[in-house]
Design a protein around this motif. Structure first.
Motif, mmCIF file in Angstrom:
data_model
loop_
_atom_site.group_PDB
_atom_site.id
_atom_site.type_symbol
_atom_site.label_atom_id
_atom_site.label_comp_id
_atom_site.label_asym_id
_atom_site.label_seq_id
_atom_site.Cartn_x
_atom_site.Cartn_y
_atom_site.Cartn_z
ATOM 1 N N LEU A 240 36.968 0.003 -6.800
ATOM 2 C CA LEU A 240 37.971 1.434 -7.477
ATOM 3 C C LEU A 240 37.190 0.954 -8.985
ATOM 4 O O LEU A 240 36.704 -0.286 -9.651
ATOM 5 N N PRO A 241 37.939 2.039 -9.562
ATOM 6 C CA PRO A 241 37.644 1.856 -11.820
ATOM 7 C C PRO A 241 38.386 1.158 -12.303
ATOM 8 O O PRO A 241 37.296 0.842 -12.888
ATOM 9 N N GLN A 242 39.417 0.850 -11.709
ATOM 10 C CA GLN A 242 40.198 -0.385 -12.853
ATOM 11 C C GLN A 242 39.301 -2.117 -11.014
ATOM 12 O O GLN A 242 39.668 -3.147 -11.920
ATOM 13 N N MET A 243 38.599 -1.676 -10.350
ATOM 14 C CA MET A 243 38.141 -3.271 -10.064
ATOM 15 C C MET A 243 36.386 -2.709 -9.762
ATOM 16 O O MET A 243 35.902 -2.340 -8.586
ATOM 17 N N PRO A 244 35.790 -3.389 -11.444
ATOM 18 C CA PRO A 244 34.514 -2.778 -10.962
ATOM 19 C C PRO A 244 33.456 -3.117 -10.312
ATOM 20 O O PRO A 244 32.668 -3.270 -9.844
ATOM 21 N N ASN A 245 34.105 -4.645 -10.122
ATOM 22 C CA ASN A 245 33.286 -6.092 -8.804
ATOM 23 C C ASN A 245 33.581 -7.337 -8.098
ATOM 24 O O ASN A 245 34.858 -6.846 -8.363
ATOM 25 N N ALA A 246 34.001 -7.197 -8.008
ATOM 26 C CA ALA A 246 34.449 -7.910 -6.721
ATOM 27 C C ALA A 246 33.595 -9.344 -6.414
ATOM 28 O O ALA A 246 33.734 -9.878 -5.181
ATOM 29 N N ALA A 247 32.379 -9.357 -6.756
ATOM 30 C CA ALA A 247 31.991 -10.520 -7.078
ATOM 31 C C ALA A 247 32.718 -12.058 -6.740
ATOM 32 O O ALA A 247 33.377 -12.834 -7.689
ATOM 33 N N PHE A 248 33.331 -13.082 -5.643
ATOM 34 C CA PHE A 248 33.697 -13.947 -5.093
ATOM 35 C C PHE A 248 32.961 -15.408 -4.600
ATOM 36 O O PHE A 248 32.459 -14.637 -3.753
ATOM 37 N N ASN A 249 32.966 -15.513 -5.036
ATOM 38 C CA ASN A 249 32.547 -17.586 -4.295
ATOM 39 C C ASN A 249 33.081 -18.612 -4.712
ATOM 40 O O ASN A 249 33.256 -19.091 -5.735
ATOM 41 N N LEU A 250 33.890 -18.900 -3.245
ATOM 42 C CA LEU A 250 35.192 -19.779 -3.172
ATOM 43 C C LEU A 250 34.221 -21.641 -4.045
ATOM 44 O O LEU A 250 35.250 -21.638 -4.902
ATOM 45 N N LYS A 251 32.882 -21.727 -3.213
ATOM 46 C CA LYS A 251 32.465 -23.050 -3.915
ATOM 47 C C LYS A 251 32.455 -22.722 -5.403
ATOM 48 O O LYS A 251 32.546 -24.043 -6.553
ATOM 49 N N LEU A 252 31.362 -21.907 -5.784
ATOM 50 C CA LEU A 252 31.409 -21.543 -8.097
ATOM 51 C C LEU A 252 32.911 -21.377 -8.336
ATOM 52 O O LEU A 252 32.716 -21.488 -9.420
ATOM 53 N N GLU A 253 33.669 -20.965 -7.682
ATOM 54 C CA GLU A 253 34.686 -20.643 -8.133
ATOM 55 C C GLU A 253 35.766 -22.165 -8.948
ATOM 56 O O GLU A 253 35.964 -22.389 -9.758
ATOM 57 N N VAL A 254 35.788 -23.100 -7.762
ATOM 58 C CA VAL A 254 36.676 -24.978 -7.571
ATOM 59 C C VAL A 254 35.203 -25.644 -8.625
ATOM 60 O O VAL A 254 35.500 -25.946 -9.450
ATOM 61 N N ILE A 255 34.125 -25.221 -9.018
ATOM 62 C CA ILE A 255 32.842 -25.571 -9.278
ATOM 63 C C ILE A 255 33.413 -25.401 -10.873
ATOM 64 O O ILE A 255 33.496 -26.368 -11.646
ATOM 65 N N LEU A 256 33.401 -24.298 -11.210
ATOM 66 C CA LEU A 256 33.318 -23.940 -12.397
ATOM 67 C C LEU A 256 35.184 -24.349 -13.469
ATOM 68 O O LEU A 256 35.114 -24.786 -14.380
ATOM 69 N N ILE A 257 36.005 -24.761 -12.725
ATOM 70 C CA ILE A 257 37.601 -24.893 -13.122
ATOM 71 C C ILE A 257 36.999 -26.333 -12.983
ATOM 72 O O ILE A 257 37.716 -26.928 -13.942
ATOM 73 N N VAL A 258 36.394 -27.187 -12.503
ATOM 74 C CA VAL A 258 36.505 -28.601 -12.311
ATOM 75 C C VAL A 258 35.039 -28.644 -13.671
ATOM 76 O O VAL A 258 36.045 -29.083 -14.583
ATOM 77 N N ALA A 259 34.503 -27.411 -13.938
ATOM 78 C CA ALA A 259 33.962 -27.957 -15.072
ATOM 79 C C ALA A 259 34.388 -27.956 -16.113
ATOM 80 O O ALA A 259 34.496 -28.167 -17.624
ATOM 81 N N SER A 260 35.703 -26.465 -16.219
ATOM 82 C CA SER A 260 35.896 -26.456 -17.108
ATOM 83 C C SER A 260 36.758 -28.041 -17.747
ATOM 84 O O SER A 260 36.689 -27.561 -19.528
ATOM 85 N N LEU A 261 37.426 -27.651 -16.853
ATOM 86 C CA LEU A 261 39.142 -29.172 -17.100
ATOM 87 C C LEU A 261 37.829 -29.942 -17.186
ATOM 88 O O LEU A 261 38.039 -31.067 -18.194
ATOM 89 N N ALA A 262 36.342 -30.769 -16.824
ATOM 90 C CA ALA A 262 35.767 -31.492 -17.778
ATOM 91 C C ALA A 262 35.908 -32.025 -18.936
ATOM 92 O O ALA A 262 35.440 -32.632 -20.266
ATOM 93 N N PHE A 263 35.172 -30.048 -19.788
ATOM 94 C CA PHE A 263 34.508 -30.745 -21.233
ATOM 95 C C PHE A 263 35.909 -30.189 -21.880
ATOM 96 O O PHE A 263 35.843 -31.148 -22.261
ATOM 97 N N PHE A 264 37.427 -30.125 -21.298
ATOM 98 C CA PHE A 264 38.407 -30.563 -21.804
ATOM 99 C C PHE A 264 38.892 -31.764 -22.227
ATOM 100 O O PHE A 264 38.878 -32.250 -23.181
#
Length: 226
Positions: free
Chosen positions: A108-132
């Motif tokens: 949809l125009p309101q949904m320009p992309n739907a790239a989603f990877n479960l493993k990458l999402e979890v790694i991203l959250i853990v890495a962000s909190l690790a930086f904090f």
């Protein structure tokens, strides 16, 4: 009272940061055109976005009277809010990916992309909190030209009479949404992840279906006897 003021201010910070990042993201889209972003591009931008959000959030945990003093309780609260924010973004991306798949990948125009990877999402959250956490032990790493620019820009917009008031209203509702999510998460954990206190949910139509079947059987007998 100081804790509530800090939590409210973080809501304003998140709202203004989202606005500034939206301008930056819009500029990238104008340069790259209307083509959908690939998954590497999507997660590269997410890494940058999350990193500087964590960085800027940590900068607001310093004591106003001393730029070298980190307030411990503010760091803990900011970490909890960041975790809640990241989980909310994770669920939103996951739902958007499911919707995109159900629509056959048309989007949809309101949904320009739907790239989603479960493993990458979890790694991203853990890495962000690790930086904090890393910034907590090494606060000097949190100071860089880009994070200072975001920090100073947020302060300038916050002090602007008109736009500052608008973002305070947005930040208030944004904060309420985060608090509701945190309360739902706490309730879910306290209940052991079970629905309705661990009781099995019965089919509300079971008895009614049984009664309907009995009625149909009785009607059949009456017709047969006649």
């Amino acid at each position: 009272m100081e804790i509530f003021d800090f939590v409210f201010r973080l809501g304003v910070v998140f709202a203004i940061y989202g606005f500034l990042w939206g301008i930056f993201d819009l500029g990238i889209r104008m340069l790259t055109g209307t083509r959908p972003r690939s998954m590497p591009e999507t997660y590269l931008l997410k890494i940058v976005k999350y990193f500087f959000l964590v960085d800027v959030t940590f900068l607001f945990c310093f004591d106003d009277t001393s730029v070298n003093l980190v307030v411990v309780n503010q760091v803990i609260i900011a970490g909890i809010i960041l975790l809640t924010y990241f989980i909310g973004k994770f669920k939103k991306s996951q739902n958007k990916s499911v919707l995109f798949t159900m629509m056959g990948g048309r989007g949809l125009p309101q949904m320009p992309n739907a790239a989603f990877n479960l493993k990458l999402e979890v790694i991203l959250i853990v890495a962000s909190l690790a930086f904090f956490v890393l910034f907590w032990f090494f606060p000097e790493f949190a100071t860089n030209p880009i994070s200072r620019w975001f920090h100073d820009s947020i302060l300038n917009i916050e002090d602007t009479p008109f736009f500052g008031f608008i973002f305070k209203v947005i930040g208030f509702f944004f904060l309420l949404n985060l608090i509701v999510k945190m309360m739902n998460g706490i309730t879910f954990l306290l209940s052991g992840g079970k629905i309705q206190g661990g009781r099995q949910v019965q089919n509300p139509f079971g008895k009614e279906d049984q009664q309907n079947n009995d009625n149909e059987f009785v009607d059949y007998e009456e017709v047969d006897e006649s």
